[in-house]
Design a protein around this motif. Structure first.
Motif, PDB file in Angstrom:
ATOM      1  N   MET A 154       0.816  -1.216   0.000  1.00  0.00           N
ATOM      2  CA  MET A 154       0.000   0.000   0.000  1.00  0.00           C
ATOM      3  C   MET A 154       0.850   1.266   0.000  1.00  0.00           C
ATOM      4  O   MET A 154       0.344   2.343   0.304  1.00  0.00           O
ATOM      5  N   VAL A 155       2.108   1.146  -0.375  1.00  0.00           N
ATOM      6  CA  VAL A 155       2.974   2.323  -0.415  1.00  0.00           C
ATOM      7  C   VAL A 155       2.482   3.278  -1.510  1.00  0.00           C
ATOM      8  O   VAL A 155       1.859   2.856  -2.489  1.00  0.00           O
ATOM      9  N   LYS A 156       2.748   4.549  -1.337  1.00  0.00           N
ATOM     10  CA  LYS A 156       2.264   5.598  -2.248  1.00  0.00           C
ATOM     11  C   LYS A 156       2.624   5.308  -3.709  1.00  0.00           C
ATOM     12  O   LYS A 156       1.811   5.530  -4.614  1.00  0.00           O
ATOM     13  N   ARG A 157       3.816   4.804  -3.955  1.00  0.00           N
ATOM     14  CA  ARG A 157       4.300   4.532  -5.306  1.00  0.00           C
ATOM     15  C   ARG A 157       3.372   3.593  -6.078  1.00  0.00           C
ATOM     16  O   ARG A 157       3.272   3.666  -7.300  1.00  0.00           O
ATOM     17  N   LYS A 158       2.667   2.714  -5.382  1.00  0.00           N
ATOM     18  CA  LYS A 158       1.809   1.723  -6.033  1.00  0.00           C
ATOM     19  C   LYS A 158       0.498   2.312  -6.547  1.00  0.00           C
ATOM     20  O   LYS A 158      -0.226   1.664  -7.294  1.00  0.00           O
ATOM     21  N   GLY A 159       0.145   3.538  -6.140  1.00  0.00           N
ATOM     22  CA  GLY A 159      -0.975   4.247  -6.750  1.00  0.00           C
ATOM     23  C   GLY A 159      -2.368   3.878  -6.281  1.00  0.00           C
ATOM     24  O   GLY A 159      -3.348   4.186  -6.967  1.00  0.00           O
ATOM     25  N   LEU A 160      -2.497   3.246  -5.132  1.00  0.00           N
ATOM     26  CA  LEU A 160      -3.837   2.921  -4.641  1.00  0.00           C
ATOM     27  C   LEU A 160      -4.696   4.171  -4.459  1.00  0.00           C
ATOM     28  O   LEU A 160      -5.910   4.128  -4.671  1.00  0.00           O
TER      29      LEU A 160
ATOM     30  N   GLU B  34      -1.014   3.646   6.264  1.00  0.00           N
ATOM     31  CA  GLU B  34      -1.356   3.450   4.853  1.00  0.00           C
ATOM     32  C   GLU B  34      -2.778   2.910   4.697  1.00  0.00           C
ATOM     33  O   GLU B  34      -3.547   3.381   3.849  1.00  0.00           O
ATOM     34  N   VAL B  35      -3.138   1.933   5.523  1.00  0.00           N
ATOM     35  CA  VAL B  35      -4.486   1.371   5.478  1.00  0.00           C
ATOM     36  C   VAL B  35      -5.509   2.451   5.827  1.00  0.00           C
ATOM     37  O   VAL B  35      -6.535   2.595   5.155  1.00  0.00           O
ATOM     38  N   SER B  36      -5.204   3.228   6.853  1.00  0.00           N
ATOM     39  CA  SER B  36      -6.101   4.306   7.271  1.00  0.00           C
ATOM     40  C   SER B  36      -6.297   5.338   6.157  1.00  0.00           C
ATOM     41  O   SER B  36      -7.412   5.811   5.916  1.00  0.00           O
ATOM     42  N   GLU B  37      -5.208   5.674   5.468  1.00  0.00           N
ATOM     43  CA  GLU B  37      -5.289   6.647   4.377  1.00  0.00           C
ATOM     44  C   GLU B  37      -6.169   6.131   3.237  1.00  0.00           C
ATOM     45  O   GLU B  37      -6.988   6.877   2.694  1.00  0.00           O
ATOM     46  N   ILE B  38      -6.021   4.862   2.883  1.00  0.00           N
ATOM     47  CA  ILE B  38      -6.835   4.274   1.813  1.00  0.00           C
ATOM     48  C   ILE B  38      -8.301   4.255   2.227  1.00  0.00           C
ATOM     49  O   ILE B  38      -9.188   4.608   1.444  1.00  0.00           O
ATOM     50  N   ARG B  39      -8.563   3.869   3.464  1.00  0.00           N
ATOM     51  CA  ARG B  39      -9.959   3.851   3.952  1.00  0.00           C
ATOM     52  C   ARG B  39     -10.558   5.260   3.943  1.00  0.00           C
ATOM     53  O   ARG B  39     -11.715   5.447   3.582  1.00  0.00           O
ATOM     54  N   GLN B  40      -9.757   6.263   4.324  1.00  0.00           N
ATOM     55  CA  GLN B  40     -10.231   7.643   4.330  1.00  0.00           C
ATOM     56  C   GLN B  40     -10.532   8.124   2.904  1.00  0.00           C
ATOM     57  O   GLN B  40     -11.546   8.780   2.666  1.00  0.00           O
TER      58      GLN B  40
ATOM     59  N   ILE C 295     -14.922  -1.488  -0.671  1.00  0.00           N
ATOM     60  CA  ILE C 295     -13.494  -1.789  -0.560  1.00  0.00           C
ATOM     61  C   ILE C 295     -13.266  -2.766   0.588  1.00  0.00           C
ATOM     62  O   ILE C 295     -13.788  -2.578   1.677  1.00  0.00           O
ATOM     63  N   GLU C 296     -12.467  -3.786   0.323  1.00  0.00           N
ATOM     64  CA  GLU C 296     -12.116  -4.734   1.375  1.00  0.00           C
ATOM     65  C   GLU C 296     -10.609  -4.928   1.396  1.00  0.00           C
ATOM     66  O   GLU C 296     -10.017  -5.362   0.404  1.00  0.00           O
ATOM     67  N   CYS C 297      -9.985  -4.592   2.515  1.00  0.00           N
ATOM     68  CA  CYS C 297      -8.552  -4.829   2.714  1.00  0.00           C
ATOM     69  C   CYS C 297      -8.397  -6.229   3.295  1.00  0.00           C
ATOM     70  O   CYS C 297      -8.872  -6.504   4.389  1.00  0.00           O
ATOM     71  N   CYS C 298      -7.752  -7.099   2.543  1.00  0.00           N
ATOM     72  CA  CYS C 298      -7.698  -8.524   2.891  1.00  0.00           C
ATOM     73  C   CYS C 298      -6.386  -8.954   3.530  1.00  0.00           C
ATOM     74  O   CYS C 298      -6.256 -10.095   3.948  1.00  0.00           O
TER      75      CYS C 298
END
Length: 188
Positions: free
Chosen positions: A18-24, A50-56, A67-70
């Motif tokens: 989930m690093v920024k470079r990967k573009g999620l 990172e998980v919190s940022e994606i969820r936000q 969205i489901e983080c597995c």
């Protein structure tokens, strides 16, 4: 007797960190433009931040319930994720060669990849087994996902010859040929 109606939705898959470079974050922005019902499974690890940022981002784009983080998966669990997916999405900002592209290819999953993934040019036959997109153009990226989900763009998994290109035997042969070439050239 009533038939049970299962919800119909497109199954999207992202595999990686989930690093920024990967573009999620870019994918989260694109998904707000997808009208077709979907579920995105994010398979991979990320820090709590990172998980919190994606969820936000998902929450702010109104797609949090899709969205489901597995977490990290490997072996048969990971193979099952690929096999169950309708589309594999690789939104990277930069990648030399994402092995996840070959995994998706070998599983026969259509791919939508960032044009900034160098390996995508070796794995994707544009319009056949995948599409290349600009992940920074959220609306166009979302439209491509939408078009594949609703069948406007029909993608199939790769043909056998393309999958064979990345077989273990061919990869080993490529390495041995490269070593042989370097050894011959070094002797001259």
């Amino acid at each position: 007797m009533n038939d049970i109606q299962l919800p119909l939705y497109g199954r999207l898959l992202y595999v990686g960190s989930m690093v920024k470079r990967k573009g999620l974050d870019l994918l989260m922005d694109a998904l707000k433009f997808v009208k077709q019902d979907f579920r995105l499974r994010i398979v991979g690890n990320g820090s709590e931040n990172e998980v919190s940022e994606i969820r936000q981002l998902a929450r702010s784009n109104g797609i949090e319930n899709k969205i489901e983080c597995c977490g990290f998966k490997q072996g048969n669990d990971l193979i099952r994720e690929y096999k169950d997916a309708d589309i594999f999405i690789f939104p990277t900002r930069e990648d030399c060669f994402g092995l996840v592209l070959v995994e998706a290819l070998c599983a026969g999953v259509p791919i939508i990849s960032s044009k900034y993934a160098d390996g995508a040019y070796d794995v994707i036959e544009e319009g056949k087994n995948g599409l290349l997109v600009n992940p920074y153009d959220a609306e166009e990226f979302g439209k491509k996902i939408e078009d594949v989900l609703n069948g406007t763009i029909h993608l199939e998994g790769a043909d056998r010859a393309l999958v064979e290109k990345f077989s273990f035997e061919n990869a080993v042969k490529g390495y041995l040929d490269a070593i042989d070439f370097v050894m011959r050239e070094g002797a001259n």
